[in-house]
Design an enzyme around this catalytic site. Structure first.
Site, short mmCIF file in Angstrom:
data_model
loop_
_atom_site.label_atom_id
_atom_site.label_comp_id
_atom_site.label_asym_id
_atom_site.label_seq_id
_atom_site.Cartn_x
_atom_site.Cartn_y
_atom_site.Cartn_z
N LYS A 86 -8.60 98.14 -5.12
CA LYS A 86 -9.59 98.24 -4.04
C LYS A 86 -11.02 98.34 -4.59
O LYS A 86 -11.98 98.01 -3.92
CB LYS A 86 -9.25 99.43 -3.13
CG LYS A 86 -7.96 99.21 -2.33
CD LYS A 86 -8.07 97.98 -1.42
CE LYS A 86 -6.89 97.77 -0.52
NZ LYS A 86 -7.01 96.55 0.32
N TYR A 99 -3.35 100.75 -6.91
CA TYR A 99 -3.94 100.58 -5.58
C TYR A 99 -5.44 100.89 -5.62
O TYR A 99 -6.26 100.12 -5.13
CB TYR A 99 -3.22 101.48 -4.56
CG TYR A 99 -3.69 101.23 -3.14
CD1 TYR A 99 -3.33 100.05 -2.48
CD2 TYR A 99 -4.51 102.13 -2.48
CE1 TYR A 99 -3.78 99.79 -1.18
CE2 TYR A 99 -4.96 101.88 -1.18
CZ TYR A 99 -4.58 100.71 -0.54
OH TYR A 99 -5.04 100.46 0.74
N ILE A 139 -3.77 97.18 11.06
CA ILE A 139 -5.21 97.09 11.32
C ILE A 139 -5.62 95.64 11.59
O ILE A 139 -6.46 95.37 12.45
CB ILE A 139 -5.98 97.67 10.11
CG1 ILE A 139 -5.63 99.16 9.91
CG2 ILE A 139 -7.49 97.50 10.28
CD1 ILE A 139 -6.08 99.76 8.60
N1 LIG Z 1 -3.64 102.10 6.77
C1 LIG Z 1 -4.53 102.74 6.05
O1 LIG Z 1 -4.64 103.97 6.14
C2 LIG Z 1 -5.45 102.01 5.13
C3 LIG Z 1 -6.40 102.75 4.42
C4 LIG Z 1 -7.26 102.08 3.57
C5 LIG Z 1 -7.17 100.71 3.44
N2 LIG Z 1 -6.22 100.00 4.13
C6 LIG Z 1 -6.20 98.54 3.97
O2 LIG Z 1 -6.18 97.94 5.25
C7 LIG Z 1 -5.59 96.64 5.16
C8 LIG Z 1 -4.56 96.49 6.26
O3 LIG Z 1 -3.48 97.36 5.99
P1 LIG Z 1 -2.63 98.11 7.12
O4 LIG Z 1 -2.85 99.54 6.95
O5 LIG Z 1 -2.86 97.51 8.44
O6 LIG Z 1 -1.14 97.83 6.60
P2 LIG Z 1 -0.01 96.84 7.11
O7 LIG Z 1 0.34 97.13 8.52
O8 LIG Z 1 1.05 96.91 6.07
O9 LIG Z 1 -0.74 95.43 7.07
C9 LIG Z 1 -0.91 94.70 5.90
C10 LIG Z 1 -0.90 93.24 6.25
O10 LIG Z 1 -0.98 92.49 5.02
C11 LIG Z 1 0.10 91.57 4.99
N3 LIG Z 1 0.56 91.30 3.64
C12 LIG Z 1 0.99 92.19 2.72
N4 LIG Z 1 1.39 91.56 1.61
C13 LIG Z 1 1.22 90.24 1.84
C14 LIG Z 1 1.46 89.08 1.09
N5 LIG Z 1 1.97 89.13 -0.13
N6 LIG Z 1 1.14 87.87 1.64
C15 LIG Z 1 0.64 87.80 2.88
N7 LIG Z 1 0.40 88.87 3.65
C16 LIG Z 1 0.70 90.08 3.15
C17 LIG Z 1 1.20 92.21 5.81
O11 LIG Z 1 2.13 91.21 6.22
P3 LIG Z 1 3.63 91.61 6.67
O12 LIG Z 1 3.50 92.18 8.04
O13 LIG Z 1 4.35 90.30 6.61
O14 LIG Z 1 4.12 92.59 5.67
C18 LIG Z 1 0.40 92.81 6.95
O15 LIG Z 1 0.11 91.85 7.93
C19 LIG Z 1 -5.00 96.54 3.75
O16 LIG Z 1 -5.88 95.80 2.93
C20 LIG Z 1 -4.96 97.99 3.29
O17 LIG Z 1 -5.00 98.12 1.89
C21 LIG Z 1 -5.37 100.62 4.98
#
Ligand SMILES: NC(=O)c1ccc[n+]([C@@H]2O[C@H](COP(=O)([O-])OP(=O)(O)OC[C@H]3O[C@@H](n4cnc5c(N)ncnc54)[C@H](OP(=O)(O)O)[C@@H]3O)[C@@H](O)[C@H]2O)c1
Length: 285
Positions: free
Chosen positions: A169, A165, A15
């Site tokens: 949040k 988790y 995202i």
């Molecule tokens: N996908 C969903 O359905 C969903 C639903 C509700 C909320 N969210 C929230 O949306 C946000 C984006 O998530 P996403 O779904 O796009 O997942 P994602 O593709 O896993 O992206 C998460 C991002 O956070 C980075 N990250 C994780 N741990 C880290 C750390 N220790 N230090 C620095 N960067 C770190 C990751 O870096 P790397 O690429 O290096 O791992 C990645 O760029 C998150 O806050 C998640 O909780 C997502």
């Protein structure tokens, strides 16, 4: 729309990357945060090529390690006078066994709560130099999962994947509420939930037969990446939201958070806890 300087954490995948690409196409200066230098460089190049916007910069750090955060703030201060938008997007979901960082914090809480708390606090001086700044923090509809226990904020006793988790949040929403209540001049603080999108978020938590089955059954219902990024983008740059603070948005609309999930004494507990944990890093501000 004025062109802004925007920092997005976790912008090298999912995202966050989609959010960065769209904001780059709109002509803003976009600072991509990642934790892997090579991966982040590649994403910056891709965004420059696709968006035809050369004002794409990067910073790298593992944000779950608090001592890294003042370092990237110093880096940003050396390159920019002010910051218009901070999107706290980086987030993680871990396994069924409680794990801690090298600084001793439960991993989910470290990346989903302590990092956005400390980063936002340390960036306030830069944000306040903007004419009108915004902090947008990505939470989740899972904020309602998990019973709060003020004596066990980092789940030393009651850890489970879903509880850590969900509570992380909720805590991060509370922290943004508290920033908004502080009435910091010229900066708004809002929280968003992106819906459900097929990203790398479940790379650890999806291990296991049942979790995988649920994922494959749920997959067709998931949102496209651009739909998942749309609310962060809207909160970050839409003129409609000028001066709006302390709200929780999802699917481009304000969400009504039940009063049982915004009890002021609980909000204060988590805020005070984060201040206590981060006090050494905040001493200079
Ligand atoms: N996908 C969903 O359905 C969903 C639903 C509700 C909320 N969210 C929230 O949306 C946000 C984006 O998530 P996403 O779904 O796009 O997942 P994602 O593709 O896993 O992206 C998460 C991002 O956070 C980075 N990250 C994780 N741990 C880290 C750390 N220790 N230090 C620095 N960067 C770190 C990751 O870096 P790397 O690429 O290096 O791992 C990645 O760029 C998150 O806050 C998640 O909780 C997502």
């Amino acid at each position: 729309m004025n062109k802004k300087i925007i920092l997005i954490t976790g912008a090298n995948s999912g995202i966050g990357k989609e959010t960065a690409m769209t904001l780059a196409k709109e002509g803003h200066t976009v600072i991509i945060h990642g934790r892997n230098i090579e991966k982040t460089k590649k994403v910056c190049e891709e965004i420059k090529n696709v968006s035809h916007n050369q004002n794409i910069d990067m910073v790298c750090a593992d944000l779950s390690i608090m001592s890294n955060i003042p370092k990237i703030v110093a880096e940003l201060e050396s390159r920019y006078n002010s910051l218009d938008v901070l999107i706290n997007n980086a987030g993680g979901q871990y396994g069924n066994t409680r794990e801690v960082t090298s600084e001793g914090h439960e991993k989910t809480m470290a990346i989903n709560v302590l990092a956005p708390f400390l980063l936002t606090k340390l960036l306030l001086p830069m944000l306040q130099k903007s004419k009108s700044a915004r902090v947008v923090t990505v939470s989740s509809a899972s904020y309602s999962v998990g019973k709060f226990d003020a004596k066990d904020i980092e789940l030393n006793d009651g850890y489970s994947l879903t509880r850590s988790y969900g509570l992380s949040k909720r805590y991060v929403y509370w922290i943004m509420q508290k920033f908004a209540q502080s009435g910091i001049d010229g900066v708004t603080f809002n929280t968003v939930e992106p819906g459900s999108a097929d990203s790398d978020l479940g790379r650890v938590s999806r291990n296991g037969k049942l979790a995988n089955l649920v994922y494959y059954l749920w997959k067709p219902m998931m949102w496209s990446m651009d739909r998942a990024a749309a609310t962060s983008i809207y909160m970050a740059v839409s003129d409609n939201l000028e001066g709006v603070s302390g709200r929780f948005y999802g699917n481009l609309k304000e969400k009504n958070i039940k009063s049982k999930f915004r009890i002021q004494s609980e909000i204060d507990e988590v805020w005070n806890y984060c201040n206590k944990i981060c006090k050494d890093f905040l001493a200079s501000c």
